[in-house]
Enzyme design. Structure first.
Site, mmCIF file in Angstrom:
data_model
loop_
_atom_site.group_PDB
_atom_site.id
_atom_site.type_symbol
_atom_site.label_atom_id
_atom_site.label_comp_id
_atom_site.label_asym_id
_atom_site.label_seq_id
_atom_site.Cartn_x
_atom_site.Cartn_y
_atom_site.Cartn_z
ATOM 1 N N GLY A 16 -12.353 -7.262 -3.239
ATOM 2 C CA GLY A 16 -12.753 -6.413 -4.385
ATOM 3 C C GLY A 16 -12.496 -6.980 -5.732
ATOM 4 O O GLY A 16 -12.163 -6.237 -6.771
ATOM 5 N N TYR A 152 -6.260 8.791 0.586
ATOM 6 C CA TYR A 152 -5.882 7.488 -0.182
ATOM 7 C C TYR A 152 -4.728 7.364 -0.298
ATOM 8 O O TYR A 152 -4.037 6.145 0.170
ATOM 9 C CB TYR A 152 -6.704 7.450 -1.468
ATOM 10 C CG TYR A 152 -6.285 6.321 -2.664
ATOM 11 C CD1 TYR A 152 -6.964 5.181 -2.330
ATOM 12 C CD2 TYR A 152 -5.177 6.510 -3.488
ATOM 13 C CE1 TYR A 152 -6.402 3.942 -3.361
ATOM 14 C CE2 TYR A 152 -5.088 5.424 -4.261
ATOM 15 C CZ TYR A 152 -5.799 4.427 -4.238
ATOM 16 O OH TYR A 152 -5.475 3.527 -5.103
#
Length: 260
Positions: A16, A152
């Protein structure tokens, strides 16, 4: 003090790493002399000089195998692995609106992707008895926000626990494993979100930022982190200066978590 070349000869993979905090981390390691490879699903518009890119979807087993084999075949080793990939796009509304797919996709990206990549990268680190793995967690592991990011938060809690267990196993064999858990970071995506809140609620951008800080219970430092501040912590932790540090979670949240 100048640490420009302290990572010279090191090969670093940042997942990422094309935008936001991941990009800042990649640029910080690159500035310290490391050979840096970043991976993401789509090609970035631009990269700093010297940073290399491999497209890959790490939420899949195939994507993990691809990036690991390409980096190892091209460079022969990985000295530093920063598992930065993560995020949440689940809807607001609490547990009742979350589907199985919401949970599964969030766990794949935030927990299972770093687990798979560690499994692919660790053997060559253990063989050389050298390496550093950084897992980018979140303060939501301890301070979950139930309305929209419960999967998450649960995935990051699992990542912190896994990171600690992995450190206990591989640190005696020469590989350091650490977790960096940021609070709210003012990335370009966060700025766009503040602008949307400002527009939809007819309030200033500054007031929109305050509503987010209030939702977190306040940030004593008075503002979110900058990506470069998180990157600086990572840059230190992967360096020889942090050679005795392993198995620890480092929270960088401006004092957001209110407990010890």
């Amino acid at each position: 003090m100048d640490y420009q070349n302290e990572l010279a000869g090191q090969v670093a993979l940042v997942t990422g790493g094309t935008k936001g905090t991941g990009r800042a981390i990649a640029e910080r390691l690159n500035s310290a002399g490391a050979t840096v490879i970043v991976t993401a699903r789509s090609h970035p518009e631009s990269l700093a000089d010297g940073i290399q890119f491999i497209p890959s979807d790490l939420s899949t087993k195939e994507g993990t195998s691809k990036v690991a084999s390409e980096v190892l075949n091209r460079f022969g080793k990985i000295d530093i692995l920063v598992n930065n990939l993560g995020g949440s796009d689940t809807p607001g509304g609490g547990f009742s609106v979350l589907t199985n797919e919401d949970w599964e996709s969030t766990l794949q990206t935030n927990l299972l992707a770093p687990v798979r990549l560690d499994r692919a990268i660790l053997p060559q680190m253990l063989e050389r008895k050298s390496g550093v793995i950084i897992h980018i967690g979140s303060i939501q592991a301890k301070l979950p926000l139930h309305d929209s990011t419960l999967p998450y938060a649960a995935a990051k809690a699992g990542l912190v626990n896994y990171s600690k267990g992995l450190a206990k196993e591989v640190s005696p064999k020469g590989v350091r494993v650490l977790t960096v858990s940021p609070g709210w970071i003012m990335t370009a995506a966060s700025k766009r979100m503040m602008e949307r809140i400002s527009e939809s609620s007819n309030i200033s951008v500054e007031a929109a930022e305050q509503t987010v800080m209030d939702a977190l219970g306040g940030i004593p430092y008075g503002r979110p982190a900058r990506p470069e501040e998180v990157a600086e912590l990572v840059g230190f932790l992967v360096s020889p200066r942090a050679g005795y540090l392993t198995g620890t979670e480092y929270v960088i949240d401006g004092g957001t978590i209110p407990t010890i």
